[in-house]
Design a protein around this motif. Structure first.
Motif, PDB file in Angstrom:
ATOM      1  N   MET A 106       0.746  -1.325   0.054  1.00 24.99           N
ATOM      2  CA  MET A 106      -0.136   0.111   0.301  1.00 24.99           C
ATOM      3  C   MET A 106       0.870   1.167   0.114  1.00 24.99           C
ATOM      4  N   ARG A 107       2.029   1.118   0.508  1.00 25.66           N
ATOM      5  CA  ARG A 107       2.937   2.293   0.644  1.00 25.66           C
ATOM      6  C   ARG A 107       3.515   2.547  -0.735  1.00 25.66           C
ATOM      7  N   VAL A 108       3.777   1.383  -1.332  1.00 26.35           N
ATOM      8  CA  VAL A 108       4.186   1.428  -2.803  1.00 26.35           C
ATOM      9  C   VAL A 108       3.196   2.111  -3.583  1.00 26.35           C
ATOM     10  N   LEU A 109       1.787   1.376  -3.628  1.00 24.71           N
ATOM     11  CA  LEU A 109       0.824   2.136  -4.193  1.00 24.71           C
ATOM     12  C   LEU A 109       0.677   3.628  -3.991  1.00 24.71           C
ATOM     13  N   ALA A 110       0.872   4.189  -2.754  1.00 29.22           N
ATOM     14  CA  ALA A 110       0.625   5.521  -2.476  1.00 29.22           C
ATOM     15  C   ALA A 110       1.823   6.231  -3.237  1.00 29.22           C
ATOM     16  N   GLY A 111       2.927   5.630  -3.572  1.00 26.79           N
ATOM     17  CA  GLY A 111       3.975   6.383  -4.282  1.00 26.79           C
ATOM     18  C   GLY A 111       3.755   6.464  -5.601  1.00 26.79           C
ATOM     19  N   HIS A 112       2.957   5.600  -6.213  1.00 26.70           N
ATOM     20  CA  HIS A 112       2.349   5.587  -7.608  1.00 26.70           C
ATOM     21  C   HIS A 112       1.274   6.784  -8.064  1.00 26.70           C
ATOM     22  N   VAL A 113       0.783   7.058  -6.843  1.00 26.74           N
ATOM     23  CA  VAL A 113      -0.394   7.966  -6.952  1.00 26.74           C
ATOM     24  C   VAL A 113       0.002   9.437  -6.470  1.00 26.74           C
ATOM     25  N   ALA A 114       1.225   9.447  -5.916  1.00 26.32           N
ATOM     26  CA  ALA A 114       1.383  10.826  -5.568  1.00 26.32           C
ATOM     27  C   ALA A 114       1.235  12.031  -6.426  1.00 26.32           C
ATOM     28  N   GLY A 115       0.866  13.114  -5.695  1.00 25.76           N
ATOM     29  CA  GLY A 115       0.382  14.316  -6.634  1.00 25.76           C
ATOM     30  C   GLY A 115      -0.985  14.165  -6.888  1.00 25.76           C
ATOM     31  N   CYS A 116      -1.683  13.026  -6.855  1.00 22.04           N
ATOM     32  CA  CYS A 116      -3.068  12.923  -6.912  1.00 22.04           C
ATOM     33  C   CYS A 116      -3.766  13.024  -5.575  1.00 22.04           C
ATOM     34  N   GLU A 117      -5.102  13.753  -5.584  1.00 21.16           N
ATOM     35  CA  GLU A 117      -5.660  13.544  -4.322  1.00 21.16           C
ATOM     36  C   GLU A 117      -6.112  12.461  -4.001  1.00 21.16           C
ATOM     37  N   LEU A 118      -6.033  11.957  -3.080  1.00 22.77           N
ATOM     38  CA  LEU A 118      -6.214  10.656  -2.187  1.00 22.77           C
ATOM     39  C   LEU A 118      -6.655  10.643  -0.981  1.00 22.77           C
ATOM     40  N   HIS A 119      -7.377   9.330  -0.699  1.00 20.48           N
ATOM     41  CA  HIS A 119      -7.992   9.363   0.453  1.00 20.48           C
ATOM     42  C   HIS A 119      -7.802   7.683   1.059  1.00 20.48           C
ATOM     43  N   GLU A 120      -7.488   7.572   2.319  1.00 17.44           N
ATOM     44  CA  GLU A 120      -7.270   6.060   2.773  1.00 17.44           C
ATOM     45  C   GLU A 120      -8.433   5.645   2.997  1.00 17.44           C
ATOM     46  N   GLY A 121      -8.856   4.317   3.011  1.00 17.38           N
ATOM     47  CA  GLY A 121      -9.884   3.747   3.314  1.00 17.38           C
ATOM     48  C   GLY A 121      -9.855   2.239   3.553  1.00 17.38           C
ATOM     49  N   GLU A 122     -11.011   1.512   3.202  1.00 19.10           N
ATOM     50  CA  GLU A 122     -11.141  -0.063   3.298  1.00 19.10           C
ATOM     51  C   GLU A 122     -12.328  -0.452   2.726  1.00 19.10           C
ATOM     52  N   GLY A 123     -12.229  -1.429   1.937  1.00 13.72           N
ATOM     53  CA  GLY A 123     -13.188  -2.384   1.333  1.00 13.72           C
ATOM     54  C   GLY A 123     -13.690  -3.460   2.375  1.00 13.72           C
ATOM     55  N   ARG A 124     -15.005  -3.654   2.862  1.00 10.25           N
ATOM     56  CA  ARG A 124     -15.245  -4.656   3.944  1.00 10.25           C
ATOM     57  C   ARG A 124     -16.582  -5.590   3.290  1.00 10.25           C
ATOM     58  N   LEU A 125     -16.506  -6.631   3.616  1.00  5.20           N
ATOM     59  CA  LEU A 125     -17.684  -7.318   3.588  1.00  5.20           C
ATOM     60  C   LEU A 125     -17.329  -8.696   4.401  1.00  5.20           C
ATOM     61  N   GLY A 126     -18.206  -8.656   5.615  1.00  7.58           N
ATOM     62  CA  GLY A 126     -18.154  -9.438   6.629  1.00  7.58           C
ATOM     63  C   GLY A 126     -16.917  -9.403   7.367  1.00  7.58           C
TER      64      GLY A 126
END
Length: 152
Positions: free
Chosen positions: A71-91
């Motif tokens: 996830m840290r590497v992903l955040a680096g790939h989208v640096a400079g874009c507006e982003l918000h941390e979150g989660e996906g959940r099912l059960g």
């Protein structure tokens, strides 16, 4: 190709039933975003917002430390874009994700790089759509790679 496999019907159903939260909104596929705080800015109403993860590629559970690093590497790939941390959940299943304002085409490229089966797209504040990433030959009979379901 990143080793993407066709998504079976049970996995597609799980994606559609999941609740995705980030940046003060909650969404389900086929529904418009709901604000957790109605007074908060409606950042998701303009342009494309792609909900993408780097965790558990191909739907295969990985250790939490591994997922955090990805996830840290992903955040680096989208640096400079507006982003918000979150989660996906099912059960009991949940995984971290980022809601990123960027064009769907770029979101698909990034998601493929991280071995993801799909992303969730909110375009202009409209209903969330599930976008599968496998090529047409890999979809095994799906009618298309974007699912938009009406709630009801």
């Amino acid at each position: 190709m990143t080793g993407l496999r066709p998504v079976d019907a049970a996995t597609a159903r799980a994606y559609r039933r999941s609740l995705y939260r980030a940046g003060g909104i909650a969404i389900r596929v086929g529904q418009r975003p709901m604000a957790d705080d109605p007074g908060a800015p409606a950042w998701w109403r303009h342009g494309d917002v792609v909900f993408v993860s780097a965790a558990n590629p191909g739907g295969r559970r990985r250790p939490e430390g591994w997922n955090r690093r990805r996830m840290r590497v992903l955040a680096g790939h989208v640096a400079g874009c507006e982003l918000h941390e979150g989660e996906g959940r099912l059960g009991q299943w949940s995984e971290p994700l980022l809601a990123v304002r960027l064009p769907l085409a770029r979101g698909r490229v990034i998601a493929r790089r991280f071995g993801q089966n799909a992303v969730v797209l909110v375009r202009g504040g409209g209903p969330a759509r599930l976008v599968f990433l496998a090529s047409p030959a890999q979809r095994c009979g799906w009618a298309g790679d974007i699912f938009s379901l009406r709630s009801g």
